[in-house]
Design a protein around this motif. Structure first.
Motif, PDB file in Angstrom:
ATOM      1  N   CYS A 226       0.821  -1.211   0.000  1.00  0.00           N
ATOM      2  CA  CYS A 226       0.000   0.000   0.000  1.00  0.00           C
ATOM      3  C   CYS A 226       0.862   1.270   0.000  1.00  0.00           C
ATOM      4  O   CYS A 226       0.454   2.306  -0.528  1.00  0.00           O
TER       5      CYS A 226
ATOM      6  N   PRO B 195      -6.255  -0.599  -3.577  1.00  0.00           N
ATOM      7  CA  PRO B 195      -6.127   0.855  -3.680  1.00  0.00           C
ATOM      8  C   PRO B 195      -7.365   1.439  -4.357  1.00  0.00           C
ATOM      9  O   PRO B 195      -7.867   0.875  -5.337  1.00  0.00           O
TER      10      PRO B 195
ATOM     11  N   CYS C 201      -5.941   2.955   0.584  1.00  0.00           N
ATOM     12  CA  CYS C 201      -5.576   1.578   0.287  1.00  0.00           C
ATOM     13  C   CYS C 201      -6.154   0.684   1.380  1.00  0.00           C
ATOM     14  O   CYS C 201      -5.751   0.783   2.541  1.00  0.00           O
TER      15      CYS C 201
END
Length: 278
Positions: free
Chosen positions: A161, A201, A182
């Motif tokens: 992320c 995401p 995310c």
């Protein structure tokens, strides 16, 4: 004679300049309603309230995106007694600025006996072929990355992320004045040794009609494409971001709050509504 001459002249002018009747029942230059008959049939069968949603969003892609998010909750609710196996076919009709979306031919698990009988086989398959099984989960729900977990530690997904800040999605999100997020999902595939985490995401932004919308990486290349409008419902992780699934022997759709504790196995979860709509 003068009246007949004027009347004839008006008829010629009407044909020459292709005058259209904007009040005609069939007039809509942007009409796209191939599913009209199927939607009418759902209405006749009194299923429209359970399988259809309506919005007045002008942009076709935006309208479909909102449809899918709302249909996700309806589909899960339809199968609340067991489990949604297949979301079925997406029906789409845009006429006079009104978009009607429905789903049909969806499939719920027959009963809990069938559901429970399938679980041992799925768990064994995951243990024997973890990478292949995890890739199937990733593709099925539209996650960006997935990793096998040792226990509850989802640190690998948190690292993934952190890499989205310079992604095409980040650029698109900035152009929409949105908030890049995310989601880290942590779950197990029917056994305690079958734990994994996945990343999703997405960007949350204020759309043109005053509501909140979400867009993910899978939307970037196809949302202006006819395939996005005509594809199956394909209710993935992003469409379910605001839906509430049955946790019992179902998906855990919550998003982890990374680094909320020094011990990654103790990370908390975001409040689902707050995280989705922030």
């Amino acid at each position: 004679m003068l009246f007949l001459h004027i009347f004839s002249l008006l008829q010629i002018l009407r044909s020459s300049f292709c005058i259209v009747d904007y009040w005609d029942e069939n007039y809509d230059q942007g009409k796209n309603c191939e599913s009209e008959a199927d939607i009418e049939q759902l209405t006749i069968e009194n299923e429209a309230q359970n399988q259809c949603v309506i919005n007045h969003v002008e942009d076709a892609s935006e309208a479909i995106r909102q449809c899918k998010q709302e249909l996700s909750s309806l589909a899960l609710h339809n199968c609340r007694m067991t489990k949604l196996v297949n979301a079925g076919k997406l029906l789409y009709c845009k006429d006079r600025g009104r978009t009607t979306c429905c789903f049909k031919d969806h499939k719920c698990e027959e009963n809990w006996t069938v559901l429970e009988n399938n679980m041992p086989g799925e768990a064994v398959k995951f243990l024997k072929q973890p990478e292949q099984s995890l890739e199937m989960i990733r593709n099925q729900y539209g996650f960006k990355t997935c990793h096998i977990n040792q226990g509850y530690d989802a640190s690998k997904c948190a690292e993934d992320c952190a890499d989205i800040k310079n992604s095409p999605l980040a650029k698109e999100c900035e152009e929409r004045n949105g908030l890049l997020k995310c989601c880290i999902r942590r779950d197990k595939h029917f056994c305690h040794e079958c734990r994994y985490c996945c990343t999703l995401p997405f960007c949350t932004y204020n759309n043109s009609y005053g509501g909140i919308s979400h867009i993910g990486e899978n939307n970037l290349n196809i949302e202006d494409n006819e395939e996005y409008i005509n594809e199956s419902t394909n209710l993935g992780a992003l469409e379910n971001i605001e839906s509430r699934n049955n946790f019992y022997k179902g998906q855990d759709t919550r998003c982890l709050k990374p680094y909320s504790d020094d011990d990654p196995e103790m990370w908390e979860h975001y409040d689902p509504d707050d995280f989705a709509n922030a």
